[in-house]
Motif scaffolding. Structure first.
Motif, PDB file in Angstrom:
ATOM      1  N   ASN A   1       4.821 200.111 138.291  1.00  0.00           N
ATOM      2  CA  ASN A   1       5.186 201.497 137.988  1.00  0.00           C
ATOM      3  C   ASN A   1       5.446 202.248 139.289  1.00  0.00           C
ATOM      4  OD1 ASN A   1       5.540 204.053 137.007  1.00  0.00           O
ATOM      5  ND2 ASN A   1       3.444 204.303 136.240  1.00  0.00           N
TER       6      ASN A   1
ATOM      7  N   THR B   1      10.011 210.664 129.427  1.00  0.00           N
ATOM      8  CA  THR B   1       9.787 209.225 129.450  1.00  0.00           C
ATOM      9  C   THR B   1       9.790 208.770 130.903  1.00  0.00           C
ATOM     10  OG1 THR B   1      12.145 208.650 129.387  1.00  0.00           O
ATOM     11  CG2 THR B   1      11.025 208.954 127.263  1.00  0.00           C
ATOM     12  N   HIS B   2       9.384 207.538 131.124  1.00  0.00           N
ATOM     13  CA  HIS B   2       9.393 206.992 132.476  1.00  0.00           C
ATOM     14  C   HIS B   2      10.804 207.014 133.053  1.00  0.00           C
ATOM     15  CE1 HIS B   2       9.254 203.912 135.660  1.00  0.00           C
ATOM     16  NE2 HIS B   2       7.955 204.213 135.752  1.00  0.00           N
TER      17      HIS B   2
ATOM     18  N   PHE C   1      -1.067 213.188 127.310  1.00  0.00           N
ATOM     19  CA  PHE C   1      -1.245 211.731 127.334  1.00  0.00           C
ATOM     20  C   PHE C   1       0.031 211.008 127.752  1.00  0.00           C
ATOM     21  CE2 PHE C   1      -4.596 213.135 124.371  1.00  0.00           C
ATOM     22  CZ  PHE C   1      -5.694 212.606 125.038  1.00  0.00           C
ATOM     23  N   THR C   2       1.181 211.547 127.360  1.00  0.00           N
ATOM     24  CA  THR C   2       2.449 210.957 127.792  1.00  0.00           C
ATOM     25  C   THR C   2       2.559 210.998 129.305  1.00  0.00           C
ATOM     26  OG1 THR C   2       3.535 211.674 125.742  1.00  0.00           O
ATOM     27  CG2 THR C   2       4.960 211.113 127.604  1.00  0.00           C
TER      28      THR C   2
ATOM     29  N   GLU D   1      -0.071 207.483 135.729  1.00  0.00           N
ATOM     30  CA  GLU D   1      -1.372 206.949 136.133  1.00  0.00           C
ATOM     31  C   GLU D   1      -1.553 205.460 135.848  1.00  0.00           C
ATOM     32  OE1 GLU D   1      -4.489 209.378 134.551  1.00  0.00           O
ATOM     33  OE2 GLU D   1      -3.612 211.247 135.317  1.00  0.00           O
ATOM     34  N   THR D   2      -0.594 204.834 135.157  1.00  0.00           N
ATOM     35  CA  THR D   2      -0.722 203.399 134.881  1.00  0.00           C
ATOM     36  C   THR D   2      -0.116 202.577 136.014  1.00  0.00           C
ATOM     37  OG1 THR D   2       1.331 203.477 133.595  1.00  0.00           O
ATOM     38  CG2 THR D   2      -0.743 203.683 132.390  1.00  0.00           C
TER      39      THR D   2
ATOM     40  N   ARG E   1       3.966 205.871 139.697  1.00  0.00           N
ATOM     41  CA  ARG E   1       2.521 206.093 139.680  1.00  0.00           C
ATOM     42  C   ARG E   1       2.126 207.044 140.811  1.00  0.00           C
ATOM     43  NH1 ARG E   1      -2.239 203.345 141.716  1.00  0.00           N
ATOM     44  NH2 ARG E   1      -3.955 203.627 140.226  1.00  0.00           N
TER      45      ARG E   1
ATOM     46  N   PRO F   1       4.940 201.875 131.566  1.00  0.00           N
ATOM     47  CA  PRO F   1       4.504 201.952 130.167  1.00  0.00           C
ATOM     48  C   PRO F   1       5.533 201.333 129.225  1.00  0.00           C
ATOM     49  CG  PRO F   1       4.201 204.059 131.289  1.00  0.00           C
ATOM     50  CD  PRO F   1       4.991 203.189 132.214  1.00  0.00           C
TER      51      PRO F   1
ATOM     52  N   ARG G   1       0.135 211.179 131.501  1.00  0.00           N
ATOM     53  CA  ARG G   1      -0.852 210.273 132.109  1.00  0.00           C
ATOM     54  C   ARG G   1      -0.369 208.830 132.057  1.00  0.00           C
ATOM     55  NH1 ARG G   1      -7.030 211.043 130.740  1.00  0.00           N
ATOM     56  NH2 ARG G   1      -7.009 209.466 132.397  1.00  0.00           N
ATOM     57  N   GLU G   2       0.228 208.429 130.950  1.00  0.00           N
ATOM     58  CA  GLU G   2       0.729 207.062 130.841  1.00  0.00           C
ATOM     59  C   GLU G   2       1.832 206.788 131.861  1.00  0.00           C
ATOM     60  OE1 GLU G   2       1.957 206.801 126.825  1.00  0.00           O
ATOM     61  OE2 GLU G   2      -0.086 206.720 126.009  1.00  0.00           O
ATOM     62  N   ILE G   3       2.682 207.788 132.102  1.00  0.00           N
ATOM     63  CA  ILE G   3       3.791 207.614 133.034  1.00  0.00           C
ATOM     64  C   ILE G   3       3.314 207.620 134.488  1.00  0.00           C
ATOM     65  CG2 ILE G   3       5.913 208.692 133.927  1.00  0.00           C
ATOM     66  CD1 ILE G   3       6.391 209.757 131.081  1.00  0.00           C
TER      67      ILE G   3
END
Length: 320
Positions: free
Chosen positions: A244, A185-186, A224-225, A231-232, A247, A236, A227-229
């Motif tokens: 973020n 997770t983040h 995908f997890t 690259e956003t 990032r 997230p 990438r969300e952490i």
């Protein structure tokens, strides 16, 4: 005893097979070369002593002697070169009756050109897949019976699993580069990153060193997890529009050979890991004089070891 016969025909078979072999060998760039420092080797094994430098300089009061220092006993690391190969047999009748021998070689022996990199990928992935096992694994054991002993047997140089909660330095401190239950997770990546850079950034004397991770190694299921952490623009799942801070802080690397589908590794590429390159793949062909059948073989040698646990941190992988 069966004899071996080599002829212009078997040499021609070898030449033809090599053409197919190298074509397939270059199909997929091996991932392990991104993760391990690959070094050439010209012996049965490589053996070296991990460096532990002298301590910091101390101020000398006027009129007093300089304080003495002494090296700390360090670790001996062994990295043996392992042998890998296979043999395939073709009946004389099959070879004689085949109108296009190239088709046999392209469909059988030449496939070794694909299997060699797969063999290497699986071998080096075992370091990560088995790295937290408290009982260790043979992939870490670099003993060659009668030649060289690896005192750490199935563990790494400090007699611990590569990923452990109790790595000790030489001055009494203990560190962890493994958390058994920590999903990606983040918040958890931030926690692990902080431990990596501000707790585990110590050498064997307990002195601060600069260790910064550059990669997040993941199985395909976490693609995908990650990438969300990483690259956003915003955190997230956050409702506060917080920036973020993670990032692009590390680069996600997806590896299909990782077996823990929810396990992940924060790491610095090509640090603390060594892959030895002893002998490139070679093909050979010969005819058995007794059976008249033809044989082909492939053979290669390489190895691997861990040289410093500090450059990797594992989460959510099995320890037994």
């Amino acid at each position: 005893m069966a004899g071996v016969h080599r002829s212009q025909f078997t040499e021609a078979m070898k030449k033809t097979a090599y053409a197919y072999f190298w074509e397939r060998y270059d199909d997929t760039p091996p991932m392990f070369e991104e993760l391990f420092e690959v070094v050439p080797s010209d012996a049965a094994y490589e053996k070296f002593t991990s460096a532990i430098g002298l301590g910091e300089l101390l101020e000398k009061p006027e009129g007093e002697d300089l304080q003495t220092d002494a090296p700390i006993e360090s670790y001996t690391i062994v990295c043996k070169n392992r042998s890998f190969g296979r043999i395939v047999r073709f009946s004389k009748e099959t070879v004689d009756d085949t109108k296009k021998l190239d088709n046999i070689l392209a469909g059988t022996v030449a496939s070794w050109g694909r299997q060699v990199p797969i063999t290497k990928e699986k071998f080096y992935a075992k370091f990560f897949n088995e790295g937290a096992k408290t009982a260790g694994n043979d992939v870490f054991n670099n003993t060659i019976t009668g030649v060289v002993d690896d005192a750490s047997t199935n563990l790494i140089y400090d007699n611990k699993a590569w990923f452990a909660t109790n790595h000790a330095d030489k001055v009494g401190n203990t560190y962890a580069n493994y958390t058994a239950s920590r999903t990606l997770t983040h918040a958890n990546l931030k926690t692990t990153y902080t431990t990596f850079t501000s707790v585990n950034n110590r050498d064997e004397r307990g002195d601060i060193v600069d260790i910064t991770p550059d990669s997040l190694l993941i199985p395909p299921a976490l693609h995908f997890t990650a990438r969300e952490i990483l690259e956003t623009t915003l955190i997230p799942g956050s409702q506060d529009n917080d920036i973020n801070s993670l990032r692009t802080i590390v680069t996600p690397i997806k590896w299909s050979y990782l077996t823990d589908t929810d396990g992940w590794y924060l790491m610095k590429n090509r640090e603390g890991t060594m892959a030895t390159d002893r002998e490139d793949p070679t093909l050979d062909f010969w005819q058995d004089e007794t059976s008249k059948d033809y044989f082909a073989s492939v053979f290669t040698r390489f190895g691997g070891c861990i040289t410093n646990w500090r450059y990797h941190y594992a989460c959510n992988i099995a320890s037994s």
